[in-house]
Design a protein around this motif. Sequence first.
Motif, mmCIF file in Angstrom:
data_model
loop_
_atom_site.group_PDB
_atom_site.id
_atom_site.type_symbol
_atom_site.label_atom_id
_atom_site.label_comp_id
_atom_site.label_asym_id
_atom_site.label_seq_id
_atom_site.Cartn_x
_atom_site.Cartn_y
_atom_site.Cartn_z
ATOM 1 N N ALA A 103 -13.480 8.469 -6.065
ATOM 2 C CA ALA A 103 -13.560 9.788 -5.440
ATOM 3 C C ALA A 103 -14.601 10.648 -6.139
ATOM 4 N N LYS A 104 -14.611 10.610 -7.467
ATOM 5 C CA LYS A 104 -15.577 11.408 -8.225
ATOM 6 C C LYS A 104 -17.009 10.951 -7.964
ATOM 7 N N ASP A 105 -17.174 9.653 -7.700
ATOM 8 C CA ASP A 105 -18.501 9.101 -7.420
ATOM 9 C C ASP A 105 -18.897 9.227 -5.949
ATOM 10 N N ASP A 106 -18.021 9.815 -5.133
ATOM 11 C CA ASP A 106 -18.249 9.917 -3.693
ATOM 12 C C ASP A 106 -18.576 8.563 -3.060
ATOM 13 N N ASP A 107 -17.890 7.521 -3.543
ATOM 14 C CA ASP A 107 -18.096 6.163 -3.044
ATOM 15 C C ASP A 107 -17.015 5.866 -2.002
ATOM 16 N N GLU A 108 -17.367 6.105 -0.737
ATOM 17 C CA GLU A 108 -16.377 5.995 0.335
ATOM 18 C C GLU A 108 -15.795 4.589 0.452
ATOM 19 N N ALA A 109 -16.629 3.572 0.365
ATOM 20 C CA ALA A 109 -16.138 2.194 0.484
ATOM 21 C C ALA A 109 -15.172 1.869 -0.645
ATOM 22 N N GLU A 110 -15.535 2.262 -1.848
ATOM 23 C CA GLU A 110 -14.672 1.996 -3.007
ATOM 24 C C GLU A 110 -13.394 2.829 -2.934
ATOM 25 N N LEU A 111 -13.504 4.043 -2.423
ATOM 26 C CA LEU A 111 -12.336 4.907 -2.248
ATOM 27 C C LEU A 111 -11.319 4.236 -1.320
ATOM 28 N N LYS A 112 -11.794 3.677 -0.217
ATOM 29 C CA LYS A 112 -10.901 2.983 0.711
ATOM 30 C C LYS A 112 -10.292 1.742 0.074
ATOM 31 N N ALA A 113 -11.121 0.970 -0.631
ATOM 32 C CA ALA A 113 -10.641 -0.263 -1.261
ATOM 33 C C ALA A 113 -9.590 0.033 -2.324
ATOM 34 N N GLU A 114 -9.866 1.001 -3.166
ATOM 35 C CA GLU A 114 -8.917 1.339 -4.235
ATOM 36 C C GLU A 114 -7.670 2.004 -3.657
ATOM 37 N N GLY A 115 -7.835 2.789 -2.594
ATOM 38 C CA GLY A 115 -6.683 3.381 -1.928
ATOM 39 C C GLY A 115 -5.769 2.305 -1.356
ATOM 40 N N ALA A 116 -6.358 1.275 -0.764
ATOM 41 C CA ALA A 116 -5.570 0.166 -0.222
ATOM 42 C C ALA A 116 -4.837 -0.566 -1.341
ATOM 43 N N ASP A 117 -5.528 -0.782 -2.472
ATOM 44 C CA ASP A 117 -4.882 -1.433 -3.620
ATOM 45 C C ASP A 117 -3.710 -0.600 -4.132
ATOM 46 N N LEU A 118 -3.903 0.704 -4.194
ATOM 47 C CA LEU A 118 -2.850 1.599 -4.672
ATOM 48 C C LEU A 118 -1.639 1.562 -3.738
ATOM 49 N N VAL A 119 -1.885 1.634 -2.438
ATOM 50 C CA VAL A 119 -0.791 1.601 -1.464
ATOM 51 C C VAL A 119 -0.044 0.276 -1.560
ATOM 52 N N TYR A 120 -0.776 -0.838 -1.651
ATOM 53 C CA TYR A 120 -0.139 -2.152 -1.765
ATOM 54 C C TYR A 120 0.790 -2.202 -2.982
ATOM 55 N N HIS A 121 0.291 -1.802 -4.137
ATOM 56 C CA HIS A 121 1.114 -1.872 -5.349
ATOM 57 C C HIS A 121 2.289 -0.887 -5.286
ATOM 58 N N PHE A 122 2.102 0.248 -4.626
ATOM 59 C CA PHE A 122 3.198 1.185 -4.426
ATOM 60 C C PHE A 122 4.287 0.546 -3.564
ATOM 61 N N LEU A 123 3.886 -0.160 -2.508
ATOM 62 C CA LEU A 123 4.859 -0.830 -1.656
ATOM 63 C C LEU A 123 5.606 -1.922 -2.417
ATOM 64 N N VAL A 124 4.918 -2.627 -3.303
ATOM 65 C CA VAL A 124 5.590 -3.631 -4.135
ATOM 66 C C VAL A 124 6.636 -2.949 -5.013
ATOM 67 N N LEU A 125 6.279 -1.805 -5.597
ATOM 68 C CA LEU A 125 7.231 -1.080 -6.432
ATOM 69 C C LEU A 125 8.447 -0.632 -5.614
ATOM 70 N N LEU A 126 8.216 -0.110 -4.416
ATOM 71 C CA LEU A 126 9.334 0.277 -3.557
ATOM 72 C C LEU A 126 10.256 -0.916 -3.315
ATOM 73 N N SER A 127 9.657 -2.057 -3.014
ATOM 74 C CA SER A 127 10.436 -3.264 -2.770
ATOM 75 C C SER A 127 11.235 -3.661 -4.005
ATOM 76 N N MET A 128 10.602 -3.593 -5.166
ATOM 77 C CA MET A 128 11.297 -3.918 -6.418
ATOM 78 C C MET A 128 12.516 -3.029 -6.628
ATOM 79 N N LYS A 129 12.396 -1.781 -6.213
ATOM 80 C CA LYS A 129 13.467 -0.805 -6.409
ATOM 81 C C LYS A 129 14.416 -0.734 -5.203
ATOM 82 N N ASP A 130 14.224 -1.653 -4.259
ATOM 83 C CA ASP A 130 15.056 -1.709 -3.052
ATOM 84 C C ASP A 130 15.045 -0.405 -2.260
#
Length: 98
Positions: free
Chosen positions: A55-82
């Motif tokens: 975000a600080k680098d205004d890198d839109e492609a990287e922002l989307k990629a890292e956002g997707a990675d963050l959402v994926y790992h968040f969903l894994v955490l939700l699943s772990m916590k039922d």
Amino acid sequence: MADDDILDELFSLIEERKEELPEGSYTTSLFTHEKGENAVLEKLGEETTELILAAKDDDEAELKAEGADLVYHFLVLLSMKDVTLDELREELDERFGH
């Protein structure tokens, strides 16, 4: 445009991997890692940092990629916590609902 149900599909796949623990699956590795939950928490921290930098680098492609990675790992955490996506939606609806 992305399928509106992609989060549901991804969460369903994560839940399936949690149940079946297929060999060679990255998701399986998160559920069976010797660090357990801490492995996912570390990934969330890493992905959050990478998202901020993109975000600080205004890198839109990287922002989307890292956002997707963050959402994926968040969903894994939700699943772990039922915690389900419906429960998350209910919480969001209570805060910002219609």
